[in-house]
Design a protein around this motif. Structure first.
Motif, PDB file in Angstrom:
ATOM      1  N   THR A 105      52.842  28.559  36.786  1.00 41.71           N
ATOM      2  CA  THR A 105      53.345  29.866  37.747  1.00 41.71           C
ATOM      3  C   THR A 105      54.250  28.668  38.546  1.00 41.71           C
ATOM      4  OG1 THR A 105      51.276  30.758  38.347  1.00 41.71           O
ATOM      5  CG2 THR A 105      52.923  31.602  39.773  1.00 41.71           C
ATOM      6  N   ASN A 106      55.887  29.459  38.584  1.00 41.07           N
ATOM      7  CA  ASN A 106      57.095  28.938  39.219  1.00 41.07           C
ATOM      8  C   ASN A 106      56.565  29.655  40.677  1.00 41.07           C
ATOM      9  OD1 ASN A 106      58.274  30.842  40.347  1.00 41.07           O
ATOM     10  ND2 ASN A 106      59.301  31.593  38.340  1.00 41.07           N
ATOM     11  N   PRO A 107      57.119  28.529  41.487  1.00 45.20           N
ATOM     12  CA  PRO A 107      56.796  27.970  42.951  1.00 45.20           C
ATOM     13  C   PRO A 107      57.417  29.760  44.145  1.00 45.20           C
ATOM     14  CG  PRO A 107      58.010  26.063  42.711  1.00 45.20           C
ATOM     15  CD  PRO A 107      58.195  26.939  41.860  1.00 45.20           C
ATOM     16  N   GLU A 108      58.670  30.587  42.991  1.00 47.76           N
ATOM     17  CA  GLU A 108      58.404  31.672  43.658  1.00 47.76           C
ATOM     18  C   GLU A 108      57.349  33.247  43.609  1.00 47.76           C
ATOM     19  OE1 GLU A 108      62.939  29.681  44.226  1.00 47.76           O
ATOM     20  OE2 GLU A 108      60.934  29.930  42.666  1.00 47.76           O
ATOM     21  N   ARG A 109      56.834  32.599  42.753  1.00 52.50           N
ATOM     22  CA  ARG A 109      56.017  33.120  42.613  1.00 52.50           C
ATOM     23  C   ARG A 109      54.257  33.226  42.942  1.00 52.50           C
ATOM     24  NH1 ARG A 109      56.538  35.080  36.814  1.00 52.50           N
ATOM     25  NH2 ARG A 109      58.900  35.924  36.711  1.00 52.50           N
ATOM     26  N   LYS A 110      54.353  31.968  43.737  1.00 50.68           N
ATOM     27  CA  LYS A 110      53.449  31.506  44.448  1.00 50.68           C
ATOM     28  C   LYS A 110      53.611  31.766  45.795  1.00 50.68           C
ATOM     29  CE  LYS A 110      52.040  27.557  41.774  1.00 50.68           C
ATOM     30  NZ  LYS A 110      52.295  25.836  41.538  1.00 50.68           N
ATOM     31  N   VAL A 111      54.620  31.514  46.164  1.00 45.32           N
ATOM     32  CA  VAL A 111      55.252  32.037  46.968  1.00 45.32           C
ATOM     33  C   VAL A 111      54.814  33.518  47.746  1.00 45.32           C
ATOM     34  CG1 VAL A 111      56.991  32.565  49.643  1.00 45.32           C
ATOM     35  CG2 VAL A 111      56.549  30.434  48.227  1.00 45.32           C
ATOM     36  N   GLU A 112      55.286  34.504  46.424  1.00 41.10           N
ATOM     37  CA  GLU A 112      55.736  35.918  46.379  1.00 41.10           C
ATOM     38  C   GLU A 112      54.072  36.207  46.947  1.00 41.10           C
ATOM     39  OE1 GLU A 112      57.617  38.753  44.305  1.00 41.10           O
ATOM     40  OE2 GLU A 112      57.291  37.419  42.566  1.00 41.10           O
ATOM     41  N   GLU A 113      52.906  35.275  45.652  1.00 43.53           N
ATOM     42  CA  GLU A 113      51.512  36.159  46.245  1.00 43.53           C
ATOM     43  C   GLU A 113      51.078  35.754  47.775  1.00 43.53           C
ATOM     44  OE1 GLU A 113      47.640  34.786  44.024  1.00 43.53           O
ATOM     45  OE2 GLU A 113      49.038  34.654  42.917  1.00 43.53           O
ATOM     46  N   PHE A 114      51.522  34.388  48.245  1.00 43.56           N
ATOM     47  CA  PHE A 114      50.906  34.627  49.295  1.00 43.56           C
ATOM     48  C   PHE A 114      51.586  35.484  50.484  1.00 43.56           C
ATOM     49  CE2 PHE A 114      50.952  32.010  53.409  1.00 43.56           C
ATOM     50  CZ  PHE A 114      49.499  31.434  53.042  1.00 43.56           C
ATOM     51  N   ILE A 115      52.724  35.241  50.488  1.00 40.55           N
ATOM     52  CA  ILE A 115      53.337  36.566  51.742  1.00 40.55           C
ATOM     53  C   ILE A 115      52.985  37.969  51.329  1.00 40.55           C
ATOM     54  CG2 ILE A 115      55.307  34.561  51.888  1.00 40.55           C
ATOM     55  CD1 ILE A 115      57.061  36.880  51.007  1.00 40.55           C
ATOM     56  N   GLN A 116      52.804  38.297  49.641  1.00 37.81           N
ATOM     57  CA  GLN A 116      52.130  39.599  49.610  1.00 37.81           C
ATOM     58  C   GLN A 116      51.042  40.190  50.695  1.00 37.81           C
ATOM     59  OE1 GLN A 116      51.031  40.782  45.875  1.00 37.81           O
ATOM     60  NE2 GLN A 116      50.162  42.847  46.006  1.00 37.81           N
ATOM     61  N   PHE A 117      50.345  38.836  51.145  1.00 38.38           N
ATOM     62  CA  PHE A 117      49.630  39.645  52.803  1.00 38.38           C
ATOM     63  C   PHE A 117      49.457  38.621  53.489  1.00 38.38           C
ATOM     64  CE2 PHE A 117      47.400  39.398  47.870  1.00 38.38           C
ATOM     65  CZ  PHE A 117      46.859  40.462  48.116  1.00 38.38           C
ATOM     66  N   LEU A 118      50.430  38.244  53.072  1.00 36.81           N
ATOM     67  CA  LEU A 118      50.933  37.788  54.904  1.00 36.81           C
ATOM     68  C   LEU A 118      52.679  37.067  54.779  1.00 36.81           C
ATOM     69  CD1 LEU A 118      49.771  33.885  56.622  1.00 36.81           C
ATOM     70  CD2 LEU A 118      51.488  34.968  56.442  1.00 36.81           C
ATOM     71  N   PRO A 119      53.169  39.088  55.704  1.00 30.03           N
ATOM     72  CA  PRO A 119      54.242  39.199  55.648  1.00 30.03           C
ATOM     73  C   PRO A 119      55.073  38.727  56.636  1.00 30.03           C
ATOM     74  CG  PRO A 119      53.278  41.068  56.971  1.00 30.03           C
ATOM     75  CD  PRO A 119      51.475  40.232  56.210  1.00 30.03           C
ATOM     76  N   VAL A 120      56.400  37.558  56.261  1.00 31.11           N
ATOM     77  CA  VAL A 120      56.736  36.667  57.281  1.00 31.11           C
ATOM     78  C   VAL A 120      57.829  37.706  57.771  1.00 31.11           C
ATOM     79  CG1 VAL A 120      57.683  34.380  57.402  1.00 31.11           C
ATOM     80  CG2 VAL A 120      56.046  35.025  56.414  1.00 31.11           C
ATOM     81  N   LEU A 121      58.447  37.974  59.613  1.00 32.41           N
ATOM     82  CA  LEU A 121      59.198  37.619  59.545  1.00 32.41           C
ATOM     83  C   LEU A 121      60.046  37.611  60.546  1.00 32.41           C
ATOM     84  CD1 LEU A 121      57.433  41.765  61.664  1.00 32.41           C
ATOM     85  CD2 LEU A 121      58.903  41.595  59.043  1.00 32.41           C
ATOM     86  N   ASP A 140      55.134  25.360  51.285  1.00 34.55           N
ATOM     87  CA  ASP A 140      54.498  23.892  50.469  1.00 34.55           C
ATOM     88  C   ASP A 140      53.080  24.106  50.325  1.00 34.55           C
ATOM     89  OD1 ASP A 140      56.407  21.947  50.544  1.00 34.55           O
ATOM     90  OD2 ASP A 140      56.230  21.737  52.256  1.00 34.55           O
ATOM     91  N   TYR A 141      52.578  25.324  51.743  1.00 35.89           N
ATOM     92  CA  TYR A 141      50.930  25.887  51.343  1.00 35.89           C
ATOM     93  C   TYR A 141      50.859  26.721  50.584  1.00 35.89           C
ATOM     94  CZ  TYR A 141      46.413  26.948  53.342  1.00 35.89           C
ATOM     95  OH  TYR A 141      45.417  27.352  52.973  1.00 35.89           O
ATOM     96  N   SER A 142      51.471  27.571  49.679  1.00 32.70           N
ATOM     97  CA  SER A 142      51.395  28.242  48.606  1.00 32.70           C
ATOM     98  C   SER A 142      51.822  28.203  47.839  1.00 32.70           C
ATOM     99  CB  SER A 142      52.434  29.589  48.639  1.00 32.70           C
ATOM    100  OG  SER A 142      53.343  29.604  50.203  1.00 32.70           O
TER     101      SER A 142
END
Length: 558
Positions: free
Chosen positions: A321-337, A310-312
């Motif tokens: 920009t489709n939602p996956e691209r938005k999330v992908e850009e965000f987690i490029q710098f905030l990795p989620v484990l 939601d945040y991204s």
């Protein structure tokens, strides 16, 4: 039973003075343009005061991108730590007491529920919370055998992994209530928790901790020299907005949060740079970066991943920009484990959206269409509606919109009355009567604006019903409504196509977020079709609200 969180005064301080307290019309400066600056822009966006092309963001992703792409020395972004999110699926023996709802989601507020005050406060599920304390330091008996089997692959626990333990000398624990903060402090002091006795416990909750920034002094005082001390700060709302505590390197999200802005406002408290100047007392120009990374720990994975998604999407307002691209850009710098009970792995953008959508029914999915962001109710839009008799007539033909004309006029009149009183307040102090009148007028027009917003949202919630009944997947929804299924649309919504087009032209609907909502609907629809093995739309274009994704774009996103 509702647990007592922070007082109303503390909550108002946390929200801060917003855009509703500022009016361009009463400014003594005459200009044609204003620039509004905010570190937490969601309230302004939600109010409908700004549309997409008026909003410019400099986000966490932007700063980290600038940090990584800087060439040469003296990188001004070097001290900004990278965030890492680590989510943990708790063992059943710990989480079973707090499973609630249709899909048995783990409820953090229930898990950390507490009663009593100060030194008498105690968790309702104290045994389970104790197990959780053992788990995060890698000493929970039931996972010991599993960890031995996993060897080097065992999941890193915050206070059980030497790499993390060395970084997490000062952490912030975000709990549901004042009672739970005191209950946690009491439990950490018990004899069985000798590990935590090395940490000074700070209870930043309740009136005694101070209101707003006053709650900050006890934190610094307890830390003393943060390079030599270790602290755990417990809060249920204080210090989550507007403050910076440099030594905090990790936050534990131990409460439910329905809004991504609340979640990330708190999370970004730990991203404050921590730099020591002249560390050896010999080189005044030398500086040492003490915090290269910071951590967000969450024990309700589905909730955490929904917040990320939601945040991204809400931060990135680029409708192309489709939602996956938005999330992908965000987690490029905030990795989620994510630790799923057997292993910890990094999740990609599609995985985050898939996990965030898991357990979703058509009914829950439709709730995405209840967002206030989908419709615009700022004064300009309302005035455009007021000045267009056809548009008003169209809306009033729908059930629930009979008094819309009167409601809009009330909002505009009340808004003008408030502006007049605020203008007077610049010239002279308002009388008690005028102050009371101002408060009442503001309250009434905000209430009426919300009422109009809710009516428009009620109309928007009928759109998913229409999507269920039509099968033109490759066309944009606007095309389906206006060209292919106008009769069906009229039957479902009560609105003629020409009236719908008029409302769209007046800017009543937020196109970018409509695209996002339609996209999420079709993602869910695809998952259902693939599960049954009858996806007859494979390889086709995917129409959103007013734009279309090619098969390649959609496959990449999937």
């Amino acid at each position: 039973m509702k647990q007592k969180a922070e007082s109303k005064k503390e909550q108002e301080y946390g929200q801060g003075v917003g855009i509703e307290d500022f009016d361009e019309n009463i400014m003594p400066i005459t200009t044609n343009h204003y620039l509004y600056l905010s570190g937490t822009p969601f309230r302004a966006i939600n109010s409908g005061e700004f549309i997409e092309d008026q909003i410019f963001n400099w986000t966490y992703s932007d700063e980290q991108k600038a940090k990584n792409s800087w060439k040469g020395e003296d990188n001004p972004y070097a001290a900004l730590p990278r965030m890492v999110m680590m989510t943990y699926q708790l063992p059943d023996t710990i989480k079973d007491v707090a499973l609630q709802g249709e899909f048995d989601e783990f409820n953090l507020n229930t898990f950390f529920m507490a009663d009593g005050e100060k030194d008498k406060a105690k968790f309702k599920y104290e045994n389970e919370v104790q197990k959780w304390l053992d788990l995060i330091r890698g000493a929970f008996a039931e996972t010991t055998v599993d960890n031995l089997k996993l060897g080097a692959q065992k999941p890193p626990m915050p206070f059980g992994d030497s790499r993390l333990k060395d970084i997490l000398t000062h952490t912030f624990w975000f709990l549901p209530s004042v009672a739970s903060c005191y209950a946690m402090a009491n439990l950490l002091k018990r004899r069985q928790n000798t590990f935590y006795h090395d940490y000074k416990i700070i209870v930043a909750a309740g009136t005694e901790a101070g209101i707003g920034v006053d709650a900050l002094n006890p934190v610094y005082k307890t830390m003393d020299n943060p390079l030599e001390s270790k602290t755990i700060t417990l809060s249920c709302g204080k210090l989550t907005t507007g403050v910076s505590v440099k030594p905090w390197s990790g936050i534990f999200m131990l409460r439910n949060s329905s809004s991504p802005e609340t979640y990330f406002q708190a999370a970004f408290r730990v991203q404050t740079p921590w730099v020591i100047h002249n560390p050896d007392n010999l080189n005044p120009n030398m500086r040492e970066i003490m915090k290269e990374e910071c951590y967000v720990f969450d024990f309700a994975p589905d909730r955490a991943l929904r917040q990320i998604a939601d945040y991204s999407c809400r931060l990135n307002i680029d409708e192309n920009t489709n939602p996956e691209r938005k999330v992908e850009e965000f987690i490029q710098f905030l990795p989620v484990l994510a630790y799923d009970g057997s292993s910890m792995r990094q999740i990609d953008a599609a995985g985050i959206l898939d996990m965030a959508m898991s357990g979703t029914t058509a009914t829950l999915l439709a709730r995405r269409w209840e967002s206030a962001l989908l419709v615009n109710v700022d004064n300009l839009t309302l005035e455009r509606l007021m000045n267009n008799k056809e548009a008003l007539s169209a809306l009033m033909s729908i059930e629930g919109f009979r008094n819309l004309n009167k409601d809009i006029q009330t909002v505009i009149n009340k808004s003008n009355a408030v502006n007049d009183l605020k203008k007077k307040s610049v010239e002279r102090p308002l009388t008690e009567k005028e102050k009371k009148e101002l408060t009442q007028e503001e309250k009434e027009y905000k209430s009426m604006r919300k009422k109009i917003q809710e009516k428009l949202i009620k109309f928007a919630t009928r759109v998913p019903i229409f999507m269920y009944l039509t099968d033109h997947r490759e066309r944009t929804l606007k095309d389906v409504i206006t060209q292919l299924e106008p009769a069906l649309f009229k039957k479902v919504t009560g609105l003629e196509v020409k009236d719908f087009e008029l409302l769209v032209s007046l800017g009543v609907f937020n196109g970018a977020l409509m695209n996002d909502a339609v996209y999420k609907f079709k993602r869910y629809e695809d998952a259902s079709l693939e599960y049954t093995g009858i996806n007859k739309h494979q390889g086709e274009n995917v129409g959103l609200w007013d734009t279309t994704l090619s098969p390649d774009e959609y496959i990449v996103a999937m």
